[in-house]
Scaffold this active site. Structure first.
Site, PDB file in Angstrom:
ATOM      1  N   ASP A  50       0.867  -1.172   0.000  1.00 62.27           N
ATOM      2  CA  ASP A  50       0.000   0.000   0.000  1.00 62.27           C
ATOM      3  C   ASP A  50       0.907   1.226   0.000  1.00 62.27           C
ATOM      4  OD1 ASP A  50      -2.160   1.842   0.526  1.00 62.27           O
ATOM      5  OD2 ASP A  50      -3.260   0.164   1.390  1.00 62.27           O
ATOM      6  N   ALA A  67      -8.070  -3.361   1.649  1.00 64.48           N
ATOM      7  CA  ALA A  67      -7.201  -4.440   2.106  1.00 64.48           C
ATOM      8  C   ALA A  67      -6.147  -4.805   1.063  1.00 64.48           C
ATOM      9  CB  ALA A  67      -8.045  -5.674   2.416  1.00 64.48           C
ATOM     10  N   LYS A  68      -6.382  -4.419  -0.192  1.00 60.42           N
ATOM     11  CA  LYS A  68      -5.438  -4.654  -1.284  1.00 60.42           C
ATOM     12  C   LYS A  68      -4.934  -6.096  -1.293  1.00 60.42           C
ATOM     13  CE  LYS A  68      -4.330   0.223  -1.707  1.00 60.42           C
ATOM     14  NZ  LYS A  68      -5.081   0.806  -0.584  1.00 60.42           N
ATOM     15  N   ARG A  69      -5.862  -7.050  -1.209  1.00 57.16           N
ATOM     16  CA  ARG A  69      -5.527  -8.455  -1.204  1.00 57.16           C
ATOM     17  C   ARG A  69      -5.370  -8.986  -2.628  1.00 57.16           C
ATOM     18  NH1 ARG A  69      -5.280  -6.951   3.679  1.00 57.16           N
ATOM     19  NH2 ARG A  69      -5.900  -8.320   5.389  1.00 57.16           N
TER      20      ARG A  69
END
Lengths: 271, 271
Positions: free
Chosen positions: A99, B95-97
């Site tokens: 991120d 969450a940028k999963r």
């Protein structure tokens, strides 16, 4: 943990096996479901039976998050158990985070400080300022996704950008980042033939290699093209080891699968 | 939540504001630190003061994971509070999963089933089979990273692959995926001039736009190039709203900042 300590452990155990702890309550032996914390009970039994055969354990955080607070507690207990009883073992939070700067720092704190993992996997899509915050932690390692082992790897990672494939661009660019000596890379074993070219860009870095076993990669091919003088490989197997049996003998069955891999590794190391 | 319900809420509130709940214990008012759960107390006060001005809230999971089990509990309480008291509000797990198939399914379960978020942000690096498991959930939305707002976006996202930039390749490829009507995209506001070209590829999809305010993007520029007939925009502001004051008036101060943005949005919507 320093890279030197990891290498010493590899030579001592004659193994570069990493065991993936991807625990699915639908797949573990039924008698464990009566335990207060079935996931931790499963992990503890697997670790007790295999810790002399493996140099690294890699819980994939998705499998813990799926169970909410309880799952997060099982993850915390697992890493605490490893750090207390087997401090020599290299631990990998397979979290695939990444991120913008201040947020990556929070992820790094979560995995390096709160949970005390030795390393974490990170996705490169957001670039330098999303990865460097992880690299700032001393004796901690960042394992960057380079070439993954799934079919989707061919959607973007192998596209030319424009002189070379994206994953090679990720490799070439990342070695210019601050503290890049703390970088390792995920490289899928299903593409062993790519390892030769990868080693031209990153001759020494450790590679975390998933996909040997269940996903069809060959250990000898991976070692032929990927091994360095300091080994430079961590070969992961998850389902192939931890779900070897659904009976009460599951830990013993896991140890047998792990030992078969460890013996193949020892033979290659002695070669 | 369906996209239709989201659009109806936007028109009713005359707002397409998303408030980022990136809660750092070092930045919240000191008197809250005596609370049993300071993070939840902070979020509750911010939500109570701003829920009529915003259509979406976006907790960034890193800020919760950094506090371990306690942080995960604060996140669970925050989403439960939103779903119970403001079920009309669109919720985003930032969450940028993204992982291989079965693992992405576990992440989807974590955010869509266990925590009951309406949407989750996902990184595209691992391709189709890492994203489709999220798209399989009905009335849930997957927000794919396309062009992020940080400097590192220029490391890979804007590289040509080889006919067009990687982020455009991500856009073009993703619309061919199964259930792609459930896709939204992260597009950084610092690059408003790119929105015109982005809209040629995805004319209707909702865009989650960070970077207005603290990161320097312009609301009017973003709307000029990015707005669709159904609005198609969620503009996020995190620090600019939630840290407007460190005093006991923090929630009121946050509401004032949110209201200023909402009024600017209402004026654009009425235009």
């Amino acid at each position: 943990m320093t890279t030197k300590q990891l290498i010493a452990q590899i030579h001592q155990k004659k193994s570069f096996l990493c065991i993936g702890l991807d625990v699915d309550l639908n797949k573990i032996p039924e008698h464990l479901l009566q335990e207060e914390d079935p996931i931790f009970a499963f992990n503890k039994a697997i670790i007790d039976a295999t810790h002399h055969l493996a140099v690294a354990y890699k819980p994939n955080t998705a499998f813990y998050e799926a169970y909410g607070l309880k799952g997060w507690r099982s993850l915390a207990r697992t890493i605490e158990y490893l750090n207390t009883n087997h401090p020599e073992i290299f631990t990998i939070a397979d979290a695939k985070r990444g991120d913008i700067g201040n947020t990556s720092t929070m992820y790094a704190k979560a995995f390096f400080e709160d949970l005390e993992f030795d390393s974490v996997t990170v996705a490169p899509y957001m670039g330098k300022d999303s990865v460097e915050p992880f690299l700032a932690f001393e004796d901690k390692h960042t394992i960057l996704l380079a070439l993954t082992s799934n079919q989707g790897a061919f959607d973007f990672q192998t596209k030319k950008v424009p002189e070379r494939e994206l994953y090679k661009e990720v490799l070439r660019t990342s070695i210019t980042w601050k503290n890049s000596e703390n970088l390792m890379y995920v490289v899928g074993a299903t593409k062993a033939e790519f390892l030769q070219e990868i080693r031209q860009i990153i001759p020494q870095s450790f590679l975390l290699v998933p996909g040997v076993g269940a996903q069809g990669g060959s250990l000898s091919e991976v070692c032929k093209y990927g091994m360095t003088k300091d080994v430079g490989l961590l070969i992961n197997s998850s389902r192939g080891i931890i779900y070897a049996s659904k009976g009460k003998d599951f830990a013993q069955a896991a140890a047998e699968k792990a030992e078969a891999l460890q013996k193949a590794m020892a033979a290659i190391l002695e070669d």
